[in-house]
Design a protein around this motif. Sequence first.
Motif, PDB file in Angstrom:
ATOM      1  N   ASP A  79       0.845  -1.184   0.000  1.00 38.07           N
ATOM      2  CA  ASP A  79       0.000   0.000   0.000  1.00 38.07           C
ATOM      3  C   ASP A  79       0.886   1.242   0.000  1.00 38.07           C
ATOM      4  O   ASP A  79       1.639   1.471   0.947  1.00 38.07           O
ATOM      5  CB  ASP A  79      -0.897  -0.007   1.240  1.00 38.07           C
ATOM      6  CG  ASP A  79      -1.930   1.114   1.246  1.00 38.07           C
ATOM      7  OD1 ASP A  79      -1.706   2.137   0.562  1.00 38.07           O
ATOM      8  OD2 ASP A  79      -2.947   0.973   1.942  1.00 38.07           O
ATOM      9  N   ILE A 129     -13.374  -0.706  -7.647  1.00 41.09           N
ATOM     10  CA  ILE A 129     -12.262   0.131  -8.083  1.00 41.09           C
ATOM     11  C   ILE A 129     -12.795   1.033  -9.190  1.00 41.09           C
ATOM     12  O   ILE A 129     -13.077   0.581 -10.301  1.00 41.09           O
ATOM     13  CB  ILE A 129     -11.065  -0.710  -8.543  1.00 41.09           C
ATOM     14  CG1 ILE A 129     -10.571  -1.573  -7.381  1.00 41.09           C
ATOM     15  CG2 ILE A 129      -9.956   0.188  -9.078  1.00 41.09           C
ATOM     16  CD1 ILE A 129      -9.400  -2.448  -7.702  1.00 41.09           C
ATOM     17  N   ASP A 130     -12.961   2.290  -8.860  1.00 40.08           N
ATOM     18  CA  ASP A 130     -13.622   3.253  -9.734  1.00 40.08           C
ATOM     19  C   ASP A 130     -12.603   3.905 -10.659  1.00 40.08           C
ATOM     20  O   ASP A 130     -11.691   4.597 -10.205  1.00 40.08           O
ATOM     21  CB  ASP A 130     -14.327   4.304  -8.878  1.00 40.08           C
ATOM     22  CG  ASP A 130     -15.144   5.296  -9.700  1.00 40.08           C
ATOM     23  OD1 ASP A 130     -15.237   5.107 -10.931  1.00 40.08           O
ATOM     24  OD2 ASP A 130     -15.669   6.249  -9.112  1.00 40.08           O
ATOM     25  N   SER A 131     -12.784   3.703 -11.956  1.00 40.57           N
ATOM     26  CA  SER A 131     -11.878   4.304 -12.934  1.00 40.57           C
ATOM     27  C   SER A 131     -12.303   5.712 -13.315  1.00 40.57           C
ATOM     28  O   SER A 131     -11.577   6.392 -14.049  1.00 40.57           O
ATOM     29  CB  SER A 131     -11.824   3.436 -14.194  1.00 40.57           C
ATOM     30  OG  SER A 131     -13.058   3.503 -14.885  1.00 40.57           O
ATOM     31  N   TYR A 151      -2.203   0.325 -12.194  1.00 42.38           N
ATOM     32  CA  TYR A 151      -3.391  -0.479 -12.477  1.00 42.38           C
ATOM     33  C   TYR A 151      -3.562  -0.508 -13.988  1.00 42.38           C
ATOM     34  O   TYR A 151      -3.463   0.530 -14.662  1.00 42.38           O
ATOM     35  CB  TYR A 151      -4.593   0.184 -11.818  1.00 42.38           C
ATOM     36  CG  TYR A 151      -5.839  -0.650 -11.683  1.00 42.38           C
ATOM     37  CD1 TYR A 151      -5.883  -1.766 -10.860  1.00 42.38           C
ATOM     38  CD2 TYR A 151      -7.013  -0.282 -12.342  1.00 42.38           C
ATOM     39  CE1 TYR A 151      -7.046  -2.497 -10.699  1.00 42.38           C
ATOM     40  CE2 TYR A 151      -8.182  -0.998 -12.187  1.00 42.38           C
ATOM     41  CZ  TYR A 151      -8.192  -2.116 -11.362  1.00 42.38           C
ATOM     42  OH  TYR A 151      -9.360  -2.831 -11.206  1.00 42.38           O
ATOM     43  N   MET A 171      -1.806   4.132  -8.869  1.00 43.06           N
ATOM     44  CA  MET A 171      -2.708   3.813  -7.770  1.00 43.06           C
ATOM     45  C   MET A 171      -2.333   4.572  -6.501  1.00 43.06           C
ATOM     46  O   MET A 171      -1.149   4.702  -6.154  1.00 43.06           O
ATOM     47  CB  MET A 171      -2.694   2.304  -7.476  1.00 43.06           C
ATOM     48  CG  MET A 171      -3.056   1.441  -8.668  1.00 43.06           C
ATOM     49  SD  MET A 171      -3.489  -0.263  -8.217  1.00 43.06           S
ATOM     50  CE  MET A 171      -5.209  -0.044  -7.690  1.00 43.06           C
ATOM     51  N   LYS A 172      -3.359   5.077  -5.821  1.00 46.65           N
ATOM     52  CA  LYS A 172      -3.190   5.730  -4.523  1.00 46.65           C
ATOM     53  C   LYS A 172      -3.044   4.680  -3.431  1.00 46.65           C
ATOM     54  O   LYS A 172      -2.207   4.794  -2.524  1.00 46.65           O
ATOM     55  CB  LYS A 172      -4.398   6.621  -4.251  1.00 46.65           C
ATOM     56  CG  LYS A 172      -4.397   7.310  -2.899  1.00 46.65           C
ATOM     57  CD  LYS A 172      -5.674   8.122  -2.719  1.00 46.65           C
ATOM     58  CE  LYS A 172      -5.724   8.779  -1.340  1.00 46.65           C
ATOM     59  NZ  LYS A 172      -6.995   9.527  -1.154  1.00 46.65           N
ATOM     60  N   THR A 173      -3.888   3.679  -3.485  1.00 46.74           N
ATOM     61  CA  THR A 173      -3.822   2.489  -2.636  1.00 46.74           C
ATOM     62  C   THR A 173      -4.051   1.297  -3.556  1.00 46.74           C
ATOM     63  O   THR A 173      -4.420   1.476  -4.731  1.00 46.74           O
ATOM     64  CB  THR A 173      -4.903   2.507  -1.543  1.00 46.74           C
ATOM     65  OG1 THR A 173      -6.197   2.357  -2.167  1.00 46.74           O
ATOM     66  CG2 THR A 173      -4.869   3.797  -0.731  1.00 46.74           C
ATOM     67  N   TRP A 175      -6.478  -0.361  -3.905  1.00 46.42           N
ATOM     68  CA  TRP A 175      -7.882  -0.433  -4.331  1.00 46.42           C
ATOM     69  C   TRP A 175      -8.427   0.928  -4.767  1.00 46.42           C
ATOM     70  O   TRP A 175      -9.621   1.089  -4.976  1.00 46.42           O
ATOM     71  CB  TRP A 175      -8.753  -1.007  -3.201  1.00 46.42           C
ATOM     72  CG  TRP A 175      -8.768  -0.176  -1.949  1.00 46.42           C
ATOM     73  CD1 TRP A 175      -9.681   0.793  -1.610  1.00 46.42           C
ATOM     74  CD2 TRP A 175      -7.827  -0.215  -0.870  1.00 46.42           C
ATOM     75  NE1 TRP A 175      -9.366   1.351  -0.404  1.00 46.42           N
ATOM     76  CE2 TRP A 175      -8.229   0.738   0.082  1.00 46.42           C
ATOM     77  CE3 TRP A 175      -6.679  -0.985  -0.608  1.00 46.42           C
ATOM     78  CZ2 TRP A 175      -7.515   0.956   1.257  1.00 46.42           C
ATOM     79  CZ3 TRP A 175      -5.977  -0.763   0.568  1.00 46.42           C
ATOM     80  CH2 TRP A 175      -6.393   0.197   1.483  1.00 46.42           C
ATOM     81  N   GLN A 176      -7.563   1.926  -4.957  1.00 44.25           N
ATOM     82  CA  GLN A 176      -7.980   3.251  -5.404  1.00 44.25           C
ATOM     83  C   GLN A 176      -6.984   3.791  -6.418  1.00 44.25           C
ATOM     84  O   GLN A 176      -5.763   3.662  -6.232  1.00 44.25           O
ATOM     85  CB  GLN A 176      -8.047   4.221  -4.227  1.00 44.25           C
ATOM     86  CG  GLN A 176      -9.067   3.884  -3.163  1.00 44.25           C
ATOM     87  CD  GLN A 176      -8.911   4.792  -1.949  1.00 44.25           C
ATOM     88  OE1 GLN A 176      -7.862   4.829  -1.320  1.00 44.25           O
ATOM     89  NE2 GLN A 176      -9.972   5.535  -1.634  1.00 44.25           N
TER      90      GLN A 176
END
Length: 322
Positions: A79, A129-131, A151, A171-173, A175-176
Amino acid sequence: MSELLKPLIPQRADPFIYKHTDGYYYFTASVPAYDRIELRRAKTIAELATAPTVDAWHKPDTGPYSELLWAPEIHFNKDPESGESAWYVYFAAAPSREIKFDLFQHRMYCVRNKNANPLEGEWEFMGQIDSGIDTFCLDATTFTHKGVLYYLWAQKEVDIRGNSNLYIAPMKTPWQLAGEPVMLSKPEFEWEIRGFWVNEGPSILKRNGKIFISYSASATDENYAMGLLWADENADLLNPASWTKSQEPVLCSDIPNKIFGPGHNSFTYGEDGDTVLLVYHARTYTEIEGDPLWNPDRHTFVKPLKWDAKGMPVFGKPSMID
């Protein structure tokens, strides 16, 4: 002398094999029922064929991610915010018919497991996971390069003809996303638009000073084939101009040897830690009744990847070790 290949694991499409630092190979794939994330692990590639399976996560009965769970991939990611590493499985799923009658409305999701062994411990649903583009999307993979987690996935864009294009974002995390999607490829060549206009199933390989992206194109029957993008390892990966695209497929059906529709691959490494292995699915016949999507006989194959004098991968035929 060439050796004809047999499937390593039958009826497992979209295969993904991850070699971890603990000495185990971790395997996941789409199961014919499309209802769960199935995992197995083994010390060798060959042992994956008979390794016990664990149902790590089941889809809910109803809701926005309760149908057609496709193409899971397992990654051990750090992360960027917390510095903690954990297991993540990325997958696509569709909403139930009570929400949208059309089943093919997939979005991308992620689950996490902090246990050292992902076949044990609890899997936590991390959400969608919002693109930033609310359209059909699937086949996500991740990779880290020069300290940045990326990603990479396939998604439909309403203003571009076809079912899906390839996109990349930082990616920030795990999952983001941290930035806007950048399109790297869209269906354009004749072999990419047979049956459907498709670029999907991207997979990353680093070798010989380059970063390669393999991907799959066309309908999922015997027309399915694989293409290739590549960039210099020091290039800006978020700049589409950094990438070169092969005008010809790098892997396609071998009709004489009855291996059809090879694609949706991943890469892993042999027990020597250096040999690159190509992992992909293919069918052994074409007489499919009904929609090819519902046919369970896409089998997992594994073969060594070859290299030419310029450091480019040579995929050969899907039916044999060349």
